[in-house]
Enzyme design. Structure first.
Site, PDB file in Angstrom:
ATOM      1  N   SER A 231       4.474   2.357  -9.360  1.00 53.14           N
ATOM      2  CA  SER A 231       4.448   2.319  -7.914  1.00 53.14           C
ATOM      3  C   SER A 231       4.365   0.715  -8.229  1.00 53.14           C
ATOM      4  O   SER A 231       3.687   0.244  -9.606  1.00 53.14           O
ATOM      5  CB  SER A 231       2.976   1.833  -7.848  1.00 53.14           C
ATOM      6  OG  SER A 231       2.932   1.559  -6.367  1.00 53.14           O
TER       7      SER A 231
ATOM      8  N   TYR B 282      -6.623   4.333  -7.564  1.00 55.02           N
ATOM      9  CA  TYR B 282      -5.529   4.979  -7.955  1.00 55.02           C
ATOM     10  C   TYR B 282      -4.104   4.183  -8.594  1.00 55.02           C
ATOM     11  O   TYR B 282      -3.298   4.539  -8.717  1.00 55.02           O
ATOM     12  CB  TYR B 282      -4.646   4.991  -5.891  1.00 55.02           C
ATOM     13  CG  TYR B 282      -3.628   4.299  -5.980  1.00 55.02           C
ATOM     14  CD1 TYR B 282      -2.661   5.536  -5.875  1.00 55.02           C
ATOM     15  CD2 TYR B 282      -2.860   3.593  -5.225  1.00 55.02           C
ATOM     16  CE1 TYR B 282      -1.336   5.933  -5.552  1.00 55.02           C
ATOM     17  CE2 TYR B 282      -1.365   3.610  -5.576  1.00 55.02           C
ATOM     18  CZ  TYR B 282      -0.966   5.215  -5.456  1.00 55.02           C
ATOM     19  OH  TYR B 282       0.877   4.779  -4.987  1.00 55.02           O
TER      20      TYR B 282
ATOM     21  N   LYS C 196      -1.692   4.943 -12.148  1.00 55.83           N
ATOM     22  CA  LYS C 196      -0.271   4.406 -12.233  1.00 55.83           C
ATOM     23  C   LYS C 196      -0.253   4.057 -13.576  1.00 55.83           C
ATOM     24  O   LYS C 196       1.069   4.015 -13.968  1.00 55.83           O
ATOM     25  CB  LYS C 196       0.546   3.779 -11.092  1.00 55.83           C
ATOM     26  CG  LYS C 196       0.386   4.740  -9.949  1.00 55.83           C
ATOM     27  CD  LYS C 196       1.337   5.878  -9.536  1.00 55.83           C
ATOM     28  CE  LYS C 196       0.911   6.624  -8.331  1.00 55.83           C
ATOM     29  NZ  LYS C 196       1.691   7.614  -8.263  1.00 55.83           N
TER      30      LYS C 196
HETATM   31  C1  UD1 Z   1       0.423   0.966   0.233  1.00 55.87           C
HETATM   32  C2  UD1 Z   1      -1.001   1.050  -1.144  1.00 55.87           C
HETATM   33  C3  UD1 Z   1       0.160   1.182  -2.237  1.00 55.87           C
HETATM   34  C4  UD1 Z   1       0.813   2.229  -2.073  1.00 55.87           C
HETATM   35  C5  UD1 Z   1       1.843   2.120  -1.201  1.00 55.87           C
HETATM   36  C6  UD1 Z   1       2.749   3.244  -0.509  1.00 55.87           C
HETATM   37  C7  UD1 Z   1      -2.698   0.047  -0.556  1.00 55.87           C
HETATM   38  C8  UD1 Z   1      -3.409  -1.785  -0.595  1.00 55.87           C
HETATM   39  N1  UD1 Z   1      -1.349  -0.369  -1.078  1.00 55.87           N
HETATM   40  O1  UD1 Z   1       0.873  -0.314  -0.011  1.00 55.87           O
HETATM   41  O2  UD1 Z   1      -0.581   1.302  -3.613  1.00 55.87           O
HETATM   42  O3  UD1 Z   1       1.761   2.628  -3.400  1.00 55.87           O
HETATM   43  O4  UD1 Z   1       1.039   1.483  -0.074  1.00 55.87           O
HETATM   44  O5  UD1 Z   1       3.673   3.266   0.278  1.00 55.87           O
HETATM   45  O6  UD1 Z   1      -3.037   0.448   0.662  1.00 55.87           O
HETATM   46  N2  UD1 Z   1      -0.067  -3.226   7.784  1.00 55.87           N
HETATM   47  C9  UD1 Z   1      -0.313  -3.657   8.572  1.00 55.87           C
HETATM   48  N3  UD1 Z   1      -0.803  -3.165   9.823  1.00 55.87           N
HETATM   49  C10 UD1 Z   1      -0.914  -1.638   8.891  1.00 55.87           C
HETATM   50  C11 UD1 Z   1      -0.795  -0.898   8.267  1.00 55.87           C
HETATM   51  C12 UD1 Z   1      -0.305  -2.301   7.070  1.00 55.87           C
HETATM   52  O7  UD1 Z   1      -0.546  -4.930   9.468  1.00 55.87           O
HETATM   53  O8  UD1 Z   1      -2.199  -0.681   9.991  1.00 55.87           O
HETATM   54  C13 UD1 Z   1       0.505  -3.903   6.858  1.00 55.87           C
HETATM   55  C14 UD1 Z   1       0.025  -4.548   5.358  1.00 55.87           C
HETATM   56  O9  UD1 Z   1      -1.281  -5.836   5.366  1.00 55.87           O
HETATM   57  C15 UD1 Z   1       1.184  -4.728   4.462  1.00 55.87           C
HETATM   58  C16 UD1 Z   1       2.145  -3.527   5.110  1.00 55.87           C
HETATM   59  O10 UD1 Z   1       2.065  -3.354   6.786  1.00 55.87           O
HETATM   60  O11 UD1 Z   1       1.097  -5.971   4.663  1.00 55.87           O
HETATM   61  C17 UD1 Z   1       2.345  -2.720   4.680  1.00 55.87           C
HETATM   62  O12 UD1 Z   1       1.217  -1.497   4.599  1.00 55.87           O
HETATM   63  P1  UD1 Z   1       1.350  -0.449   3.807  1.00 55.87           P
HETATM   64  O13 UD1 Z   1       1.880   0.153   4.126  1.00 55.87           O
HETATM   65  O14 UD1 Z   1      -0.041  -0.418   3.436  1.00 55.87           O
HETATM   66  O15 UD1 Z   1       1.619  -0.459   2.717  1.00 55.87           O
HETATM   67  P2  UD1 Z   1       1.353  -1.421   1.334  1.00 55.87           P
HETATM   68  O16 UD1 Z   1      -0.166  -2.007   1.157  1.00 55.87           O
HETATM   69  O17 UD1 Z   1       2.383  -2.384   0.884  1.00 55.87           O
END
Ligand code: UD1
Length: 341
Positions: free
Chosen positions: A125, A150, A154
């Site tokens: 990842s 987690y 990795k």
């Molecule tokens: C997350 C995991 C990462 C994992 C990846 C797999 C965390 C901190 N990291 O990455 O380790 O490998 O998923 O797909 O959880 N967001 C919102 N609202 C929401 C959900 C997300 O604004 O309800 C934003 C988050 O702040 C981020 C972006 O959307 O900026 C992507 O979030 P997410 O889909 O959870 O992925 P990651 O955090 O990048």
């Protein structure tokens, strides 16, 4: 050739099984169904016309893993997806995450090291980079201390493979560092099936539009980015699945440099949370109910891949756009709401 896909009923695993079968590989899946349904086998079969073999077993049980390899001596390669992946849960239950994600890896490598030759593809990842100092992120960027158990599994997983490959030339491995996989198969036969409230952005968006959630919280708009929201590299899961097949073929065709390689798998393009929402609204014709809230602890500001190594060495490139991926995610969401798995 027969390929073992662990976690083959999961989101990325199931799409990879489809691509493998379409390239002529035979597939046997191991999954413990802790986070996936056996019905995914029907979805795979509907796309490819061929039902993969399936063994419901838990890779944490060493005897079962040994027994599997005795029963399937013809397995010539392993793509290892099976792992626990909820970041928040890993903080609550670190030992469970270390046990699940590392024991399974060790047992698989022990079995593979007994073979004359074996190909191993590991799901890593972009989380290993943490907040990288430079964008886009190359494979040479330093690995930062993990933010969660987690993420640590990795990093440790990669180290276990590196150390194994040093002394066991018969094991040939590639680690793929995924950026943010999203979307679903264009047939809408398989896709992401989060259990409970989705933690990731795209399933939360589609579930909100489908009426399962009231509102999407956008975690922060005061980041130092053009629109203030975080930037990620969202890759269509079918493109990601294809990367596994080309990585496997590279090993099988003995084209690898050394017996351990690592590749970033992303699109190379960063998109902000607001851009993802706009894309969803464009392709679905829906207006999404969202509000800006506070930052989510642990989020990095931005992460997008330099994919030139995968492009030139693997001859692989992501083809789908963000709109393609969002459209497929929405088609899938609508289908499973009408016809639940
Ligand atoms: C997350 C995991 C990462 C994992 C990846 C797999 C965390 C901190 N990291 O990455 O380790 O490998 O998923 O797909 O959880 N967001 C919102 N609202 C929401 C959900 C997300 O604004 O309800 C934003 C988050 O702040 C981020 C972006 O959307 O900026 C992507 O979030 P997410 O889909 O959870 O992925 P990651 O955090 O990048």
């Amino acid at each position: 050739m027969k390929i073992l896909v662990t976690g083959g009923l999961g989101f990325i695993g199931s799409h990879t099984v489809v691509e493998l079968q379409q390239e002529g590989f035979e597939v046997v899946i191991i999954d413990d169904c802790s986070n996936a349904s056996e019905n995914v086998l029907d979805g795979i079969t509907a796309i490819t016309g061929k039902r993969p073999q399936f063994e419901k077993l838990n890779l944490r049980v060493k005897e079962d893993v040994l027994d599997f390899f005795k029963r399937y001596p013809e397995v010539g390669g392993v793509i290892h997806f099976a792992a626990s992946k909820a970041v928040g849960e890993s903080v609550e239950k670190p030992l469970l995450y270390y046990e699940n994600n590392l024991n399974s890896l060790i047992y698989l490598l022990q079995c593979l090291s007994k073979k004359d030759n074996s190909a191993f593809i590991f799901s890593s990842s972009c989380t290993v980079y943490g907040q990288a100092d430079e964008m886009p992120i190359t494979e040479d960027a330093p690995v930062k201390p993990a933010e969660s158990p987690y993420g640590n599994t990795k990093q440790i997983g990669e180290e276990i493979i590196v150390d194994t490959c040093k002394v066991m030339p018969q094991v040939k491995a590639i680690a793929l560092r995924y950026f943010n996989p999203i979307g679903a198969h264009p047939s809408a036969e398989i896709g992401e099936l989060p259990i409970g409230v989705p933690q990731n952005l795209v399933p939360f968006i589609t579930q909100t539009a489908a009426g399962l959630r009231d509102q999407l919280a956008v975690f922060g708009d005061d980041y130092p980015t053009p629109d203030g929201t975080c930037i990620r590299d969202y890759i269509h899961v079918v493109d990601l699945a294809k990367a596994h097949v080309v990585a496997l073929q590279r090993i099988l065709q003995e084209e690898s440099e050394g017996n351990y390689e690592v590749f970033n798998i992303g699109t190379g393009k960063g998109s902000s949370v607001l851009e993802v929402i706009e894309s969803f609204e464009r392709v679905s014709g829906n207006s999404l109910n969202y509000k800006i809230t506070g930052r989510r602890p642990g989020d990095v500001i931005q992460a997008y891949a330099d994919t030139s190594k995968a492009n030139s060495v693997l001859g692989w490139k992501a083809k789908s756009t963000l709109d393609d991926a969002m459209k497929s995610a929405w088609q899938w969401e609508r289908k499973i709401r009408k016809q639940p798995y």
